[in-house]
Write an enzyme that holds these catalytic residues in place. Structure first.
Site, mmCIF file in Angstrom:
data_model
loop_
_atom_site.group_PDB
_atom_site.id
_atom_site.type_symbol
_atom_site.label_atom_id
_atom_site.label_comp_id
_atom_site.label_asym_id
_atom_site.label_seq_id
_atom_site.Cartn_x
_atom_site.Cartn_y
_atom_site.Cartn_z
ATOM 1 N N ASP A 37 20.307 17.847 -19.107
ATOM 2 C CA ASP A 37 21.486 17.035 -19.409
ATOM 3 C C ASP A 37 21.409 15.603 -18.913
ATOM 4 O O ASP A 37 22.399 15.037 -18.450
ATOM 5 C CB ASP A 37 22.754 17.693 -18.846
ATOM 6 N N GLY A 74 31.715 24.099 -19.333
ATOM 7 C CA GLY A 74 32.668 23.024 -19.542
ATOM 8 C C GLY A 74 32.197 21.982 -20.537
ATOM 9 O O GLY A 74 32.998 21.267 -21.128
ATOM 10 N N MET A 75 30.879 21.890 -20.746
ATOM 11 C CA MET A 75 30.347 20.890 -21.666
ATOM 12 C C MET A 75 30.033 21.489 -23.031
ATOM 13 O O MET A 75 29.364 20.864 -23.843
ATOM 14 C CB MET A 75 29.085 20.257 -21.064
ATOM 15 N N ASN A 126 21.987 21.948 -13.000
ATOM 16 C CA ASN A 126 21.359 21.056 -13.964
ATOM 17 C C ASN A 126 19.861 20.935 -13.758
ATOM 18 O O ASN A 126 19.236 19.985 -14.236
ATOM 19 C CB ASN A 126 22.006 19.668 -13.893
ATOM 20 N N LYS A 186 22.991 22.516 -27.981
ATOM 21 C CA LYS A 186 24.246 22.457 -27.225
ATOM 22 C C LYS A 186 25.304 21.831 -28.126
ATOM 23 O O LYS A 186 25.171 20.678 -28.553
ATOM 24 C CB LYS A 186 24.092 21.652 -25.939
ATOM 25 N N ASP A 219 25.022 13.430 -12.055
ATOM 26 C CA ASP A 219 25.575 14.755 -11.744
ATOM 27 C C ASP A 219 24.450 15.748 -11.475
ATOM 28 O O ASP A 219 24.451 16.860 -11.984
ATOM 29 C CB ASP A 219 26.454 15.248 -12.893
ATOM 30 N N LYS A 233 22.520 18.535 -9.718
ATOM 31 C CA LYS A 233 22.921 19.700 -8.938
ATOM 32 C C LYS A 233 22.046 20.876 -9.373
ATOM 33 O O LYS A 233 21.365 20.803 -10.415
ATOM 34 C CB LYS A 233 24.402 20.012 -9.163
ATOM 35 N N GLY A 292 24.598 30.617 -23.669
ATOM 36 C CA GLY A 292 25.569 30.442 -22.598
ATOM 37 C C GLY A 292 26.680 29.519 -23.027
ATOM 38 O O GLY A 292 26.697 28.982 -24.141
#
Length: 880
Positions: free
Chosen positions: A153, A22-23, A140, A41, A135, A137, A19
């Site tokens: 993360d 933004g990170m 995540n 990542k 963060d 959510k 995938g």
């Protein structure tokens, strides 16, 4: 550039892309050394162009790498690719994100709670290591193929640039900085403090957790508007709709947990993720909650269950009927009085054994406290805790009289149990004070703070209960509450506490099981008097408490309905023969009452200091001795005047006197509570805190009593003001954070700035300014009140510098020019260096008293000391 299959990153071989976002991009890769697949990542190459971001990336990745928990994605390695872009190697997960799982709508309640428990456990493990997600959510959170949930993360989600806030959940997270106004988080899951651009800590994660659990159970976002501004407004001002409207399976207990997570004020949320996991796990073991929905039963079993429930209801009604018609009220009417103790120092917090024959109490001598027992009429008290001096207090006998519970800071804070003859002491909880037994002896209810000082509390304490056999704890009440007392039939808990704003101290009750959704505490008293130390009569028909409502602290009682907590009449005095009653305890049968007869006096002393050497010039000289309970004092810059307060009476005022103690007069003389006075640098005004505006705020007044001016209008409270050397700024505290107020040219209403929290979890308290006024000294305290260290906040760089505490430090520190510190310790008032090291004793605590406060003038030449002369004994009152 997307990495092709076969590309190598260090020892890892890229297999395929999983995938992108933004990170960065995520790949499936192979680690040939361990013969396992991993997820890699790769972050944008721009990270390598910013040394600060790269440093933070490495720091956060290493921090996340120390986590080893089944509910947190494991971090294996970090590195950089050929172009310098950093990457992180993580555990490869099979399954889907929680966002994908929610695409079809809400989850079954049992599954939602199971996921929530896993998330809470993962958060608790991270928070214990000082790692905050910031963060959290659904994107995540990852649900594995076997149904386990993992947090993604940790420590990485906060690394992107602060590019603002949008409505999409894949926007990058803002970098947490020290400057106010930087918004951090993903809209819809941000806490109110994040929306305001303030610092985010573990309580922000708890708020986001509440929003996620709400979404899992309802299928809808907890906070969502037509625009980003609308959503932010909802987070700040609105509560999400009741879950029962959309999901009838959600119990009030589960709804209450979610509401506690979503409190707007961080201090009112659940204390920790560990507590959160415990609350949810408790629901899975409690019948009638969403977490233990019963399996489908046969009609025959259902009929049997209905019959059993009906029989139980009849039996309960019968028992309650018997309780509703008790024997005539037992009104304590003492006939005899006997002095039990005459030891040196102070004896406090008495407790009477169930048979009324033994009294346990705390004895304080030179700031060292032990638990003692003494038989009624006996002359030989016994020290039960000779090996511990720190923070011991509030003994409480078990209903069978075999154990004594007490609070202590020796070997770690908490509630301890000991045999009545001093044997087999053991620690029951890791935090707590003011223990109170349930009538059956199976539980101990306790507060997270002590309630021994009704005049000086400012922070928030919670109520908890601990199982005596297992030590397992459960939260009862998250509002402010100390000194709990369980009613005779375990129907309610009485306590005293502070309101969210203002300065009243009142007595309240809540149900023994805690508050259900929509319930609020029931007020027993609600007026200007200081009310504390509640205790139930033996039959539950009266609630006794201490109050200064007639001008001095003494015993009062009010008739009460034990089931509802409603008062059935006005408070009435049950006056004991003492000038001041400093605490009491009732026997189980209500016939004996042990109380503290206090004869305390206070004095102001002045100690001259050589500013060059920092040495004391002689011994402290007494200026004033009075029965008024002085708590704070200061000497004017020219050394001609002394100002002090008087706390503990219905009317708390500011007084002014000549430096030699003559010509004492009121500066304030009204119903408001006025405290902590000090001179502003120019010596023409006095600054102090007062509740005269309905809330604790900062005011100033001229030495002639004129010019009373309100300086602040704070949102919560502004306590213990400390002026900068130039008089343009005032530092204060609100019980949780440090505030700085910028004064205008006319000395009127000031502009409030809330400082970012210093590193760590300790509570900061403003202590004083550096001589140049560019830095603020802050004392860092643990939740149990002990001093953990010091910190300096630079107003220029808006950054923190941590400092060591002086050895044995017990209270605030202040500067002595140019680079020295004065502080209060167990031995007395000491002088040390800003850089640490040994300290020199300036004024030892006297044998017949204690220095409870001090203030060093700005030139470092005069130390004004507040001394209490200790004289408090235990008496026994007996009723026929």
């Amino acid at each position: 550039m997307t990495l092709a299959a076969g590309t190598r990153l260090g020892p890892y071989e890229i297999l395929s892309q999983i995938g992108a976002g933004g990170m960065g991009e995520v790949y499936r890769a192979r680690d040939p050394r361990l013969n396992r697949d991993v997820a890699i990542k790769v972050l944008p190459a721009s990270f390598s162009e910013d040394p600060d971001r790269l440093r933070r990336f490495e720091h956060e990745a290493k921090a996340a790498g120390v986590l080893n928990h089944p509910n947190v994605t494991a971090v294996y390695d970090i590195g950089t690719d050929a172009e310098g872009a950093p990457y992180v190697v993580q555990e490869l997960l099979e399954g889907e994100t929680l966002r994908a799982a929610l695409a079809a709508g809400k989850l079954p309640p049992r599954r939602a709670v199971d996921y929530a428990i896993g998330i809470a456990r993962g958060l608790a493990a991270a928070h214990e290591k000082g790692i905050v997600h910031r963060d959290l959510k659904p994107e995540n959170l990852f649900v594995t193929a076997d149904g386990n949930v993992k947090i993604l993360d940790f420590g990485l989600a906060k690394l992107s640039e602060p590019t603002g806030v949008g409505t999409q959940t894949n926007l990058p997270t803002a970098t947490p900085g020290t400057e106010p106004g930087v918004v951090l988080g993903t809209l819809g899951y941000m806490s109110p403090e994040q929306v305001r651009g303030k610092g985010a800590d573990h309580r922000s994660d708890i708020f986001a957790f509440g929003a996620i659990l709400y979404e899992m159970l309802s299928g809808n976002r907890a906070f969502r508007g037509d625009s980003a501004a609308d959503t932010m407004s909802a987070i700040l001002k609105e509560d999400p709709p009741e879950l029962s409207v959309t999901n009838q399976s959600v119990s009030p207990a589960l709804e209450r947990v979610i509401r506690h997570c979503l409190e707007k004020t961080p201090e009112r949320r659940l204390h920790s993720a560990h507590d959160l996991a415990f609350e949810l796990e408790s629901l899975t073991q409690t019948s009638g909650t969403v977490a233990s929905l019963p399996a489908r039963r046969s009609p025959r079993l259902a009929r049997l269950a209905a019959v059993a429930a009906a029989v139980a209801a009849i039996v309960a009604a019968f028992l309650m009927g018997r309780r509703a018609s008790p024997a005539p009220a037992v009104g304590f009417a003492p006939r005899t009085y006997l002095q039990l103790t005459s030891l040196s120092g102070m004896e406090t917090s008495p407790a009477v054994s169930p048979d009324g024959q033994v009294v346990a109490f705390a004895k304080i001598t030179n700031r060292k406290t032990h638990i003692w027992t003494q038989r009624s009429g006996g002359q030989n008290p016994t020290d039960l805790t000779p090996d511990c001096d720190e923070g011991i207090g509030w003994p409480a006998f078990s209903p069978d009289g075999n154990l004594i519970a007490y609070s202590s800071r020796c070997g770690g804070s908490g509630v301890f149990l000991i045999g009545t003859t001093g044997e087999s002491a053991r620690r029951l909880t890791t935090l707590g004070d003011n223990p109170a037994w349930s009538p059956d002896g199976r539980e101990i209810v306790f507060s997270t703070e002590s309630g021994w000082a009704p005049y000086n509390r400012a922070t928030t304490s919670e109520l908890w209960a601990a199982d005596v056999a297992t030590g397992k704890t459960r939260k009862l009440f998250a509002g402010d509450a100390v000194q709990p007392a369980v009613s005779p039939h375990a129907l309610r808990i009485a306590y005293w506490g502070l309101p969210q704003t203002g300065s009243q101290r009142d007595v309240w009750t809540i149900p023994y099981g805690g508050l259900a959704s929509g319930q609020t505490p029931v007020a027993v008293t609600q007026d200007a008097a200081v009310d504390w130390n509640p205790a139930w009569s033996a039959d539950g028909r009266f609630l006794y408490f201490l109050s200064n409502r007639d001008g001095s602290m003494n015993l009062w009682r009010v008739p009460i309905d034990e089931k509802t907590g409603k008062t059935l009449g006005a408070p009435e005095p049950r006056t004991l023969p003492a000038r001041e009653v400093g605490g009491f305890g009732l026997s189980r049968d209500g016939r004996r009452l042990a109380y503290v007869a206090s004869e305390l006096t206070y004095s102001l002393e002045r100690l001259a200091i050589d500013p060059a050497s920092g040495e004391a010039r002689g011994q402290p000289v007494e200026v004033i001795q009075t029965s008024r309970a002085i708590a704070s004092a200061d000497t004017s810059p020219d050394g001609k005047l002394v100002v002090f307060d008087s706390q503990g009476s219905v009317q708390e005022d500011i007084f002014l006197a000549q430096a030699d103690g003559t010509k004492v007069r009121h500066l304030t003389d009204d119903a408001a509570r006025d405290r902590t006075p000090s001179f502003l640098p120019e010596g023409k005004r006095i600054v102090f805190q007062s509740d005269r505006g309905g809330n604790w705020d900062i005011w100033t007044i001229l030495p002639d009593g004129s010019g009373l001016t309100q300086v602040t209008r704070s949102s919560i409270a502004a306590l213990s003001p400390s002026s900068s050397p130039d008089g343009r700024r005032i530092a204060a505290n609100d019980g949780t954070d440090v505030l700085i107020f910028e004064l205008d040219d006319k000395g009127g209403l000031a502009t409030e700035r809330r400082l970012p929290r210093p590193p760590g979890t300790e509570l900061p308290t403003a202590a004083g300014w550096t001589p140049d006024g560019r830095k603020l000294l802050v004392t860092l305290s643990r939740i149990d009140g002990t001093v953990a260290g010091l910190a300096l906040f630079s107003l220029d760089s808006r950054s923190w510098e941590t400092l060591p505490a002086l050895p044995g430090m017990t209270s605030l520190a202040s500067f002595m020019p140019p680079d020295r510190l004065v502080a209060q310790t167990l031995e007395g008032i000491v002088l040390g260096k800003l850089s640490g090291g040994p300290a020199r004793l300036l004024a030892a605590h006297p044998p017949s008293g204690t220095y409870i406060n001090y203030l060093l003038n700005r030139t470092g030449t005069v130390l004004t000391l507040v001394r209490v002369h200790e004289n408090a004994d235990i008496w026994m009152a007996t009723s026929p």
